[in-house]
Design a protein around this motif. Structure first.
Motif, PDB file in Angstrom:
ATOM      1  N   ALA A 173      38.898   4.562  78.438  1.00  0.00           N
ATOM      2  CA  ALA A 173      37.985   5.496  79.086  1.00  0.00           C
ATOM      3  C   ALA A 173      38.621   6.868  79.279  1.00  0.00           C
ATOM      4  N   THR A 174      37.776   7.860  79.457  1.00  0.00           N
ATOM      5  CA  THR A 174      38.245   9.203  79.776  1.00  0.00           C
ATOM      6  C   THR A 174      38.666   9.242  81.241  1.00  0.00           C
ATOM      7  N   PRO A 175      39.824   9.805  81.573  1.00  0.00           N
ATOM      8  CA  PRO A 175      40.227   9.897  82.985  1.00  0.00           C
ATOM      9  C   PRO A 175      39.162  10.625  83.808  1.00  0.00           C
ATOM     10  N   SER A 176      38.865  10.103  84.978  1.00  0.00           N
ATOM     11  CA  SER A 176      37.874  10.746  85.841  1.00  0.00           C
ATOM     12  C   SER A 176      38.478  11.888  86.648  1.00  0.00           C
ATOM     13  N   ASN A 177      39.822  11.863  86.773  1.00  0.00           N
ATOM     14  CA  ASN A 177      40.513  12.801  87.670  1.00  0.00           C
ATOM     15  C   ASN A 177      39.882  12.774  89.056  1.00  0.00           C
ATOM     16  N   GLY A 178      39.498  11.581  89.448  1.00  0.00           N
ATOM     17  CA  GLY A 178      38.892  11.360  90.746  1.00  0.00           C
ATOM     18  C   GLY A 178      38.961   9.889  91.107  1.00  0.00           C
ATOM     19  N   THR A 179      38.066   9.474  91.981  1.00  0.00           N
ATOM     20  CA  THR A 179      38.091   8.120  92.529  1.00  0.00           C
ATOM     21  C   THR A 179      36.811   7.369  92.176  1.00  0.00           C
ATOM     22  N   VAL A 180      36.965   6.108  91.778  1.00  0.00           N
ATOM     23  CA  VAL A 180      35.826   5.224  91.592  1.00  0.00           C
ATOM     24  C   VAL A 180      36.021   4.009  92.487  1.00  0.00           C
ATOM     25  N   GLU A 181      34.911   3.401  92.899  1.00  0.00           N
ATOM     26  CA  GLU A 181      34.974   2.212  93.746  1.00  0.00           C
ATOM     27  C   GLU A 181      34.476   1.003  92.975  1.00  0.00           C
ATOM     28  N   MET A 182      35.118  -0.133  93.227  1.00  0.00           N
ATOM     29  CA  MET A 182      34.705  -1.396  92.629  1.00  0.00           C
ATOM     30  C   MET A 182      34.633  -2.445  93.733  1.00  0.00           C
ATOM     31  N   ALA A 183      33.523  -3.176  93.780  1.00  0.00           N
ATOM     32  CA  ALA A 183      33.322  -4.155  94.845  1.00  0.00           C
ATOM     33  C   ALA A 183      32.473  -5.304  94.334  1.00  0.00           C
ATOM     34  N   GLY A 184      32.330  -6.318  95.165  1.00  0.00           N
ATOM     35  CA  GLY A 184      31.490  -7.453  94.832  1.00  0.00           C
ATOM     36  C   GLY A 184      30.030  -7.176  95.108  1.00  0.00           C
ATOM     37  N   PRO A 185      29.161  -8.134  94.786  1.00  0.00           N
ATOM     38  CA  PRO A 185      27.720  -7.908  94.922  1.00  0.00           C
ATOM     39  C   PRO A 185      27.163  -8.145  96.316  1.00  0.00           C
ATOM     40  N   GLU A 186      27.988  -8.704  97.227  1.00  0.00           N
ATOM     41  CA  GLU A 186      27.483  -9.099  98.538  1.00  0.00           C
ATOM     42  C   GLU A 186      28.332  -8.489  99.658  1.00  0.00           C
ATOM     43  N   VAL A 187      27.666  -8.207 100.771  1.00  0.00           N
ATOM     44  CA  VAL A 187      28.348  -7.717 101.965  1.00  0.00           C
ATOM     45  C   VAL A 187      28.285  -8.812 103.031  1.00  0.00           C
ATOM     46  N   PHE A 188      29.436  -9.119 103.599  1.00  0.00           N
ATOM     47  CA  PHE A 188      29.531 -10.125 104.648  1.00  0.00           C
ATOM     48  C   PHE A 188      30.297  -9.562 105.841  1.00  0.00           C
ATOM     49  N   ALA A 189      29.981 -10.067 107.019  1.00  0.00           N
ATOM     50  CA  ALA A 189      30.857  -9.852 108.167  1.00  0.00           C
ATOM     51  C   ALA A 189      32.029 -10.823 108.052  1.00  0.00           C
ATOM     52  N   LEU A 190      33.210 -10.366 108.460  1.00  0.00           N
ATOM     53  CA  LEU A 190      34.397 -11.213 108.338  1.00  0.00           C
ATOM     54  C   LEU A 190      34.256 -12.524 109.106  1.00  0.00           C
ATOM     55  N   ASP A 191      33.653 -12.477 110.283  1.00  0.00           N
ATOM     56  CA  ASP A 191      33.519 -13.726 111.032  1.00  0.00           C
ATOM     57  C   ASP A 191      32.548 -14.681 110.333  1.00  0.00           C
ATOM     58  N   GLU A 192      31.576 -14.126 109.602  1.00  0.00           N
ATOM     59  CA  GLU A 192      30.667 -14.966 108.822  1.00  0.00           C
ATOM     60  C   GLU A 192      31.426 -15.656 107.696  1.00  0.00           C
TER      61      GLU A 192
END
Length: 243
Positions: A173-192
């Protein structure tokens, strides 16, 4: 393409080396055990000679050494990379650094990112969510007897295999010279998550201090709207792990 993976013998690095080799690249796993140390500079110039891309997925030998380790290693990498003509430095970082800067480790990662930005190499900083594989470590760190103390801070965990596949895809890939985020498809509370993963007889309670004694905002570790979301759900990951 010749690629150097700094931290290439660690948990993430080993998988990344394998993925890159499967894609047909010539890959050099760089770590002190292979005679290449980004922190001291040992073997770094030789390893980067002829390299097109460098991935930095390192971790310090001890968390209390993180600030100096990340800063010095990144300064050494960018200096050696400039001399070698490296075209792209990909640095693995963490989602939510500014929002969770009460954590010393997160402040150290911010310093690492600053060194990369100032280093003069084309770069991409990948801020990843917590790995599913990290959740057990987090739970053990917050367990006292049969009690697991986790606050309802929200996370968006990603399977390490998904992250590695996405990192490997950045090789061309071409360098973005910046920041990208990668995450999973779901959001959970830690206690959950804790209640889902707790062993029989364990109970999950909340004391508001989920990350190694640090207070952080409830959404500090959730990805932004432009994040690259991986496909593996928590249920998928647990099934694959045989849980």
């Amino acid at each position: 393409m010749r690629i150097v993976v700094v931290g290439g013998t660690g948990q993430t690095g080993r998988l990344l080396v394998e993925a890159l080799r499967e894609d047909g690249h010539e890959v050099v796993p760089a770590s002190p055990s292979t005679g290449i140390d980004a922190f001291t500079g040992m073997g770094l110039k030789e390893a980067l000679t002829g390299a097109d891309v460098v991935f930095d997925v390192t971790n310090p030998p001890a968390r209390e050494e993180a600030a100096e380790f990340f800063r010095v290693s990144s300064e050494n990498l960018t200096a050696a990379g400039r001399e070698a003509g490296v075209r792209h430095l990909v640095t693995l970082s963490i989602i939510g650094l500014e929002r969770a800067s009460d954590l010393a480790y997160y402040r150290a990662k911010l310093a690492q990112e600053a060194a990369v930005r100032a280093g003069g190499l084309p770069f991409t900083i990948v801020r990843a969510a917590q790995f599913f594989e990290f959740l057990d470590v987090l739970m053990r760190a917050n367990t006292d007897g049969d009690e697991i103390r986790l606050a309802p801070v929200r996370v968006q965990p990603i399977a390490l295999s998904d992250l590695v596949a996405r990192l490997a895809g950045l090789a061309g890939a071409t360098p973005s010279n910046g920041t990208v985020e990668m995450a999973g498809p779901e959001v959970f509370a830690l206690d959950e998550i804790g209640r889902l993963l707790a062993a029989p007889g364990q109970r999950v309670t909340s004391d508001g201090r989920p990350f190694f004694g640090a207070d952080i905002p409830v959404d500090a570790l959730v990805a932004g709207p432009s994040a690259d979301l991986a496909p593996t759900t928590l249920a998928d990951w647990r099934a694959a792990a045989g849980e």
